[in-house]
Scaffold this motif. Structure first.
Motif, PDB file in Angstrom:
ATOM      1  N   GLU A   3      -0.129   5.248   3.592  1.00  0.00           N
ATOM      2  CA  GLU A   3      -0.431   4.013   2.887  1.00  0.00           C
ATOM      3  C   GLU A   3      -1.157   4.345   1.596  1.00  0.00           C
ATOM      4  OE1 GLU A   3      -1.507   0.080   4.730  1.00  0.00           O
ATOM      5  OE2 GLU A   3      -3.509   0.824   4.216  1.00  0.00           O
ATOM      6  N   ILE A   4      -0.749   3.700   0.510  1.00  0.00           N
ATOM      7  CA  ILE A   4      -1.390   3.926  -0.780  1.00  0.00           C
ATOM      8  C   ILE A   4      -2.240   2.717  -1.126  1.00  0.00           C
ATOM      9  CG2 ILE A   4      -1.024   4.235  -3.268  1.00  0.00           C
ATOM     10  CD1 ILE A   4       1.614   5.653  -2.552  1.00  0.00           C
ATOM     11  N   VAL A   5      -3.485   2.978  -1.444  1.00  0.00           N
ATOM     12  CA  VAL A   5      -4.395   1.968  -1.958  1.00  0.00           C
ATOM     13  C   VAL A   5      -4.852   2.484  -3.315  1.00  0.00           C
ATOM     14  CG1 VAL A   5      -6.528   0.690  -1.589  1.00  0.00           C
ATOM     15  CG2 VAL A   5      -5.134   1.359   0.373  1.00  0.00           C
ATOM     16  N   SER A   6      -4.394   1.822  -4.370  1.00  0.00           N
ATOM     17  CA  SER A   6      -4.724   2.326  -5.702  1.00  0.00           C
ATOM     18  C   SER A   6      -6.176   2.013  -6.030  1.00  0.00           C
ATOM     19  CB  SER A   6      -3.812   1.702  -6.762  1.00  0.00           C
ATOM     20  OG  SER A   6      -4.258   0.405  -7.101  1.00  0.00           O
ATOM     21  N   HIS A   7      -6.774   2.905  -6.760  1.00  0.00           N
ATOM     22  CA  HIS A   7      -8.097   2.639  -7.307  1.00  0.00           C
ATOM     23  C   HIS A   7      -7.904   2.074  -8.696  1.00  0.00           C
ATOM     24  CE1 HIS A   7     -10.445   4.414  -4.080  1.00  0.00           C
ATOM     25  NE2 HIS A   7      -9.440   5.244  -3.958  1.00  0.00           N
ATOM     26  N   PRO A   8      -8.837   1.267  -9.148  1.00  0.00           N
ATOM     27  CA  PRO A   8      -8.659   0.657 -10.469  1.00  0.00           C
ATOM     28  C   PRO A   8      -8.540   1.709 -11.573  1.00  0.00           C
ATOM     29  CG  PRO A   8     -10.384  -0.465  -9.272  1.00  0.00           C
ATOM     30  CD  PRO A   8     -10.030   0.771  -8.484  1.00  0.00           C
ATOM     31  N   MET A   9      -7.454   1.635 -12.279  1.00  0.00           N
ATOM     32  CA  MET A   9      -7.209   2.431 -13.477  1.00  0.00           C
ATOM     33  C   MET A   9      -6.085   1.724 -14.217  1.00  0.00           C
ATOM     34  SD  MET A   9      -5.365   5.790 -11.764  1.00  0.00           S
ATOM     35  CE  MET A   9      -6.502   5.962 -10.405  1.00  0.00           C
ATOM     36  N   SER A  10      -5.931   2.000 -15.461  1.00  0.00           N
ATOM     37  CA  SER A  10      -4.918   1.302 -16.244  1.00  0.00           C
ATOM     38  C   SER A  10      -3.510   1.671 -15.789  1.00  0.00           C
ATOM     39  CB  SER A  10      -5.083   1.625 -17.731  1.00  0.00           C
ATOM     40  OG  SER A  10      -4.736   2.975 -17.967  1.00  0.00           O
ATOM     41  N   GLY A  41       1.031  -0.454   3.828  1.00  0.00           N
ATOM     42  CA  GLY A  41       1.128  -1.301   2.655  1.00  0.00           C
ATOM     43  C   GLY A  41       0.915  -0.513   1.391  1.00  0.00           C
ATOM     44  N   LEU A  42       1.149  -1.178   0.299  1.00  0.00           N
ATOM     45  CA  LEU A  42       0.845  -0.657  -1.018  1.00  0.00           C
ATOM     46  C   LEU A  42      -0.134  -1.655  -1.617  1.00  0.00           C
ATOM     47  CD1 LEU A  42       1.133   0.972  -3.593  1.00  0.00           C
ATOM     48  CD2 LEU A  42       3.372  -0.057  -3.944  1.00  0.00           C
ATOM     49  N   HIS A  43      -1.392  -1.287  -1.642  1.00  0.00           N
ATOM     50  CA  HIS A  43      -2.450  -2.191  -2.076  1.00  0.00           C
ATOM     51  C   HIS A  43      -2.921  -1.783  -3.454  1.00  0.00           C
ATOM     52  CE1 HIS A  43      -3.592  -2.670   2.460  1.00  0.00           C
ATOM     53  NE2 HIS A  43      -2.300  -2.864   2.228  1.00  0.00           N
ATOM     54  N   SER A  44      -2.954  -2.737  -4.356  1.00  0.00           N
ATOM     55  CA  SER A  44      -3.357  -2.455  -5.727  1.00  0.00           C
ATOM     56  C   SER A  44      -4.652  -3.199  -6.039  1.00  0.00           C
ATOM     57  CB  SER A  44      -2.247  -2.891  -6.690  1.00  0.00           C
ATOM     58  OG  SER A  44      -2.580  -2.565  -8.001  1.00  0.00           O
ATOM     59  N   HIS A  45      -5.689  -2.433  -6.352  1.00  0.00           N
ATOM     60  CA  HIS A  45      -6.984  -3.005  -6.709  1.00  0.00           C
ATOM     61  C   HIS A  45      -7.092  -3.149  -8.220  1.00  0.00           C
ATOM     62  CE1 HIS A  45      -9.355  -2.873  -2.907  1.00  0.00           C
ATOM     63  NE2 HIS A  45      -8.365  -2.061  -2.567  1.00  0.00           N
ATOM     64  N   VAL A  46      -7.648  -4.267  -8.648  1.00  0.00           N
ATOM     65  CA  VAL A  46      -7.886  -4.516 -10.065  1.00  0.00           C
ATOM     66  C   VAL A  46      -9.363  -4.897 -10.213  1.00  0.00           C
ATOM     67  CG1 VAL A  46      -7.262  -5.916 -12.077  1.00  0.00           C
ATOM     68  CG2 VAL A  46      -5.512  -5.341 -10.367  1.00  0.00           C
ATOM     69  N   ASN A  47     -10.049  -4.211 -11.115  1.00  0.00           N
ATOM     70  CA  ASN A  47     -11.455  -4.530 -11.349  1.00  0.00           C
ATOM     71  C   ASN A  47     -11.613  -5.972 -11.802  1.00  0.00           C
ATOM     72  OD1 ASN A  47     -12.642  -2.075 -10.769  1.00  0.00           O
ATOM     73  ND2 ASN A  47     -12.578  -1.365 -12.877  1.00  0.00           N
TER      74      ASN A  47
END
Length: 177
Positions: A3-10, A41-47
């Motif tokens: 599972e990929i959970v992105s950390h905030p980055m552009s 899941g593929l979770h995308s975090h946005v600051n």
């Protein structure tokens, strides 16, 4: 599963600096799975700070994001690649669409559904897009991040009025702009 959970980055950083393609190739070579499972899941975090310096600015943009997801739910479900059963378990719809982003957002926050929502509002510093199925295919991963970036851009650049009138076709025709 993987599972990929992105950390905030552009998006630019994700696209040009991170070695996602190499990482995914390695995971596949090690027999990892993601899409083929029922729980990844593929979770995308946005600051939250990406939506403005002031709390009220952030809240207005996040309200437009929640409104967008609720309004375009059926299209996003197809893009998410998740089954309705998995969406209901891991990334549920608030089912609060109202006439305006603010009303929709206020209703969503009032439901107190926890973190397992399509747009998770529970984190202090980020909002989390949770509705996308896991993947080890780089182009699918990149397309998902591009869509999340576009949703955030629309929330920042459009007024409530403009967003309310935006069709899914309008978005898809202008996705690369």
């Amino acid at each position: 599963g993987f599972e990929i959970v992105s950390h905030p980055m552009s998006l630019e950083y994700h696209t040009n600096k991170m070695n996602w393609a190499e990482l995914m190739e390695k995971a596949v070579s090690m027999d990892y799975r993601s899409h083929q499972t029922s729980s990844c899941g593929l979770h995308s975090h946005v600051n939250r700070s990406a939506f403005g310096e002031e709390y009220e600015e952030q809240e207005q943009a996040i309200a437009r994001i929640v409104f967008f997801v609720e309004k375009h739910w059926n299209e996003l479900v197809r893009f998410s690649r998740r089954t309705m059963e998995n969406l209901n378990r891991w990334a549920a719809k608030y089912a609060t669409i109202s006439d305006s982003p603010k009303e929709t957002y206020d209703k969503a926050k009032g439901k107190r559904m926890g973190r397992y929502t399509a747009v998770n509002l529970q984190n202090y510093d980020t909002i989390e897009f949770r509705m996308f199925r896991g993947t080890l295919i780089h182009s699918t991963f990149a397309a998902t991040l591009q869509l999340v970036s576009k949703i955030c851009e629309l929330a920042l650049c459009l007024s409530d009025y403009e967003l309310e009138r935006l069709s899914w076709s309008d978005i898809m025709l202008n996705l690369d702009k």
